[in-house]
Design an enzyme around this catalytic site. Structure first.
Site, PDB file in Angstrom:
ATOM      1  N   CYS A 115      23.598 -15.812  12.421  1.00 13.29           N
ATOM      2  CA  CYS A 115      23.294 -15.006  13.604  1.00 13.29           C
ATOM      3  C   CYS A 115      21.803 -14.675  13.677  1.00 13.29           C
ATOM      4  O   CYS A 115      21.019 -15.542  14.015  1.00 13.29           O
ATOM      5  CB  CYS A 115      24.181 -13.762  13.644  1.00 13.29           C
ATOM      6  SG  CYS A 115      24.402 -13.187  15.338  1.00 13.29           S
ATOM      7  N   HIS A 129      29.242 -15.856  13.298  1.00 10.07           N
ATOM      8  CA  HIS A 129      29.415 -15.288  11.950  1.00 10.07           C
ATOM      9  C   HIS A 129      30.622 -15.943  11.274  1.00 10.07           C
ATOM     10  O   HIS A 129      31.736 -15.409  11.380  1.00 10.07           O
ATOM     11  CB  HIS A 129      29.698 -13.784  12.045  1.00 10.07           C
ATOM     12  CG  HIS A 129      28.549 -12.966  12.513  1.00 10.07           C
ATOM     13  ND1 HIS A 129      27.634 -12.417  11.642  1.00 10.07           N
ATOM     14  CD2 HIS A 129      28.172 -12.582  13.753  1.00 10.07           C
ATOM     15  CE1 HIS A 129      26.736 -11.732  12.331  1.00 10.07           C
ATOM     16  NE2 HIS A 129      27.038 -11.818  13.611  1.00 10.07           N
ATOM     17  N   GLU A 155      31.518 -15.872   8.360  1.00  7.22           N
ATOM     18  CA  GLU A 155      32.065 -15.038   7.261  1.00  7.22           C
ATOM     19  C   GLU A 155      33.317 -14.264   7.673  1.00  7.22           C
ATOM     20  O   GLU A 155      34.142 -13.930   6.827  1.00  7.22           O
ATOM     21  CB  GLU A 155      31.003 -14.075   6.721  1.00  7.22           C
ATOM     22  CG  GLU A 155      30.502 -12.973   7.661  1.00  7.22           C
ATOM     23  CD  GLU A 155      29.316 -13.382   8.529  1.00  7.22           C
ATOM     24  OE1 GLU A 155      29.148 -14.597   8.789  1.00  7.22           O
ATOM     25  OE2 GLU A 155      28.576 -12.484   8.980  1.00  7.22           O
TER      26      GLU A 155
HETATM   27  N1  GLN Z   1      20.138  -9.085  17.098  1.00  8.18           N
HETATM   28  C1  GLN Z   1      20.534 -10.408  17.391  1.00  8.18           C
HETATM   29  C2  GLN Z   1      21.207 -10.512  18.750  1.00  8.18           C
HETATM   30  O1  GLN Z   1      21.624  -9.543  19.339  1.00  8.18           O
HETATM   31  C3  GLN Z   1      21.443 -10.950  16.308  1.00  8.18           C
HETATM   32  C4  GLN Z   1      22.734 -10.218  16.180  1.00  8.18           C
HETATM   33  C5  GLN Z   1      23.411 -10.426  14.857  1.00  8.18           C
HETATM   34  O2  GLN Z   1      22.821 -10.887  13.898  1.00  8.18           O
HETATM   35  N2  GLN Z   1      24.659 -10.037  14.764  1.00  8.18           N
HETATM   36  O3  GLN Z   1      21.360 -11.584  19.280  1.00  8.18           O
END
Ligand code: GLN
Length: 554
Positions: free
Chosen positions: A391, A515, A517
């Site tokens: 992410c 994600h 995970e």
């Molecule tokens: N802050 C970034 C976004 O909003 C990544 C979000 C995250 O890592 N969950 O896209």
């Protein structure tokens, strides 16, 4: 003759509930005890689900600071929930929905909305019965279609906030058959100065429970060691349960061994007996083998992974730690995580980064520590160290490519630098419009198409994958061609959205906008994590098998 609707559970068995409360203090591992009980019932062939009750006023965990509460866990329906739901999904091997996390905020919100809509026909709206009815409805609905539902009440008995929930349980007890309910209380049994197991705190917390009309059926005492027989007898006597209903839950080196620990004491048998479902259980010999084999599998060696984040708290990255463990089971290695503070990358923490066999840059929000994360990506890229960016970590890899490979000075994410000359990570135009209307994040499970003959295809062994998301920003489509002009490939996409990136001239460099995970399970490790460990192990092997010439000593 009218037939019963097929709800997926044996109607002769009836739906059973196990309510789990906590005594003395929080942080005792009540959730793990509850999830372990669920695992044993699932091993015995029952269809088990869980509900986590969080007595806080937040409607969901979406706005909560990971530093205080640990990670925000994301469900497939996009629910942003307490991290305990992650444990239930991992232990029970199920996918839950946001309905399985009941909070004070949710119940009050719906009661107040119903009141505003006039649904209460002019009545005075009160905690009893309106809020308690809403709580019971939510629990019953979440249990629908399963054999056994474990309901964990967050916090500790005696907290003002948990009162409406405990009152709901008391009402439950009078509404359902005794045989369909079980109250389990998980409490602390501390050692005295001279090492004696003390039962007084347990006695007090059970007294507190009884003062609100709840009598526990089972007591689980947390101590570093197993409870001594004398301790169990004393607890039984003072708390009005039989000695057979008092169980130990000693410390173990791995949470996945807790089901085996409590099974040794016969917790599963006792629970099934009390719920009247023992006859429907699989024969004992067929129950825990698979789980036992998984958690006791031999390991050959240890790999060290640098996790470059801003929260020096394991709970803030819980699912990543667990996903690494699962991949470790599959690859038969132990995994040690070295936390690298992304704000201290130019100090002592740089050594940790350089000592690691692989580097993970996890998700996150806001600007703090992002320079250190970009630096960690650069280190992994330039030194051929296996890298996994998740992410925000994926976004950092895009920024690193833009700045250091393509020479786009000042390239950044619009989230972090609104004035950047090169917003390689930005809110997509269609998202911007939504945002003006108070738009929100892209959450939950979405499908990604995987390009053939890529690393992504090799690790997923498929042409698509469905993983969970929680982000607002994405790769800016205007920069895709440029980003892909030097070794970088977006090998996973969802329409105009870039979901997976990889580097062509690197042993293992993978970033995912999602994600992975959150879908990892002990018996179904997440492909990116497995691929990552596999790359580390192959790299180590080739290091030892083919020493370079100057390493060969005569
Ligand atoms: N802050 C970034 C976004 O909003 C990544 C979000 C995250 O890592 N969950 O896209």
């Amino acid at each position: 003759m009218p037939t019963e609707p097929d709800t997926g559970y044996d109607p002769t068995l009836g739906r059973k509930f196990i309510f789990v409360t906590g005594g003395v203090m929080s942080g005792l591992g009540k959730g793990i005890t509850a999830a372990s009980t669920g695992r044993l019932l699932a091993n015995a062939g029952f269809d088990v689900t869980a509900v986590k009750v969080d007595p806080y006023l937040n409607v969901d965990a979406g706005t909560m600071n990971p530093y205080e509460h640990g990670e925000v866990y994301v469900l497939k329906d996009g629910g942003e929930v307490d991290l305990d739901l992650g444990n239930y999904e991992r232990f029970l091997g199920i996918d839950m929905t946001s309905d399985h996390n009941v909070t004070t905020g949710k119940t009050y919100q719906s009661v107040i909305e119903a009141e505003r809509a006039g649904d209460y026909l002019g009545k005075t709206v009160q905690i009893i019965p309106h809020v308690t009815d809403d709580i019971k409805r939510r629990i019953r609905e979440a249990a629908e279609g399963t054999d056994v539902c474990i309901v964990e009440i967050g916090g500790t008995v005696g907290d003002i906030e948990s009162m409406p929930f405990l009152e709901s349980l008391r009402q439950f007890a009078s509404e359902e058959d005794d045989e369909d309910l079980l109250f389990m209380h998980v409490t602390l049994v501390p050692d005295s100065m001279n090492g004696e197991q003390k039962t007084k705190p347990t006695q007090h917390s059970v007294k507190e429970l009884r003062s609100i009309g709840l009598q526990p059926d089972i007591l689980v005492g947390r101590n570093a060691e197993r409870l001594e027989e004398g301790t169990k007898t004393k607890i039984a006597r003072f708390c009005d349960v039989s000695t057979e209903a008092v169980f130990s839950n000693p410390d173990v080196d791995d949470i996945y061994k807790v089901p085996l620990m409590v099974e040794d004491e016969g917790l599963d048998e006792y629970v099934m007996e009390r719920l009247g479902i023992a006859d429907g259980a699989l024969p004992k010999a067929d129950r825990s083998q698979r789980w036992r084999e998984l958690v006791t599998r031999e390991r050959s060696g240890t790999v060290e992974i640098a996790l470059v984040g801003k929260y020096g708290l394991e709970d803030a990255y819980m699912s990543i730690h667990e996903a690494l463990k699962h991949a470790g089971i599959e690859q038969e290695v132990d995994v040690d995580v070295l936390w690298v503070d992304s704000e201290a990358m130019h100090d002592d923490h740089r050594d940790r980064l350089e000592a690691a066999d692989g580097i993970i840059v996890p998700g996150g929000f806001g600007s703090r520590g992002t320079d250190g994360k970009i630096e960690a990506v650069r280190y992994a890229r330039e030194n051929d160290v296996p890298f996994l960016g998740l992410c925000l970590g994926f976004q950092m890899a895009v920024i690193e490519q833009a700045r250091n490979v393509l020479g786009l000075e000042g390239a950044h994410s619009a989230e972090i630098d609104e004035e950047t000359p090169h917003p390689v990570i930005d809110i997509l135009p269609e998202q911007k419009e939504i945002d003006d209307m108070g738009g929100t994040m892209r959450l939950g499970a979405h499908e990604t198409q995987i390009e053939a003959d890529t690393l992504a295809e090799a690790i997923y062994e498929a042409d698509s994958c469905t993983e969970r998301h929680r982000h607002r920003y994405e790769v800016n489509p205007e920069y895709i061609d440029q980003l892909e002009s030097e070794n970088m490939v977006f090998s996973g996409t969802a329409g105009r959205r870039m979901e997976i990136l990889e580097l062509e001239d690197h042993p293992f460099f993978l970033g995912t906008q999602f994600h992975p995970e959150f879908r990892s399970r002990p018996d179904r490790a997440s492909p990116p994590f497995v691929g990552f460990l596999e790359a580390i192990l192959t790299r180590d092997e080739s290091d030892t098998e083919t020493p370079s010439e100057d390493e060969v000593t005569i």
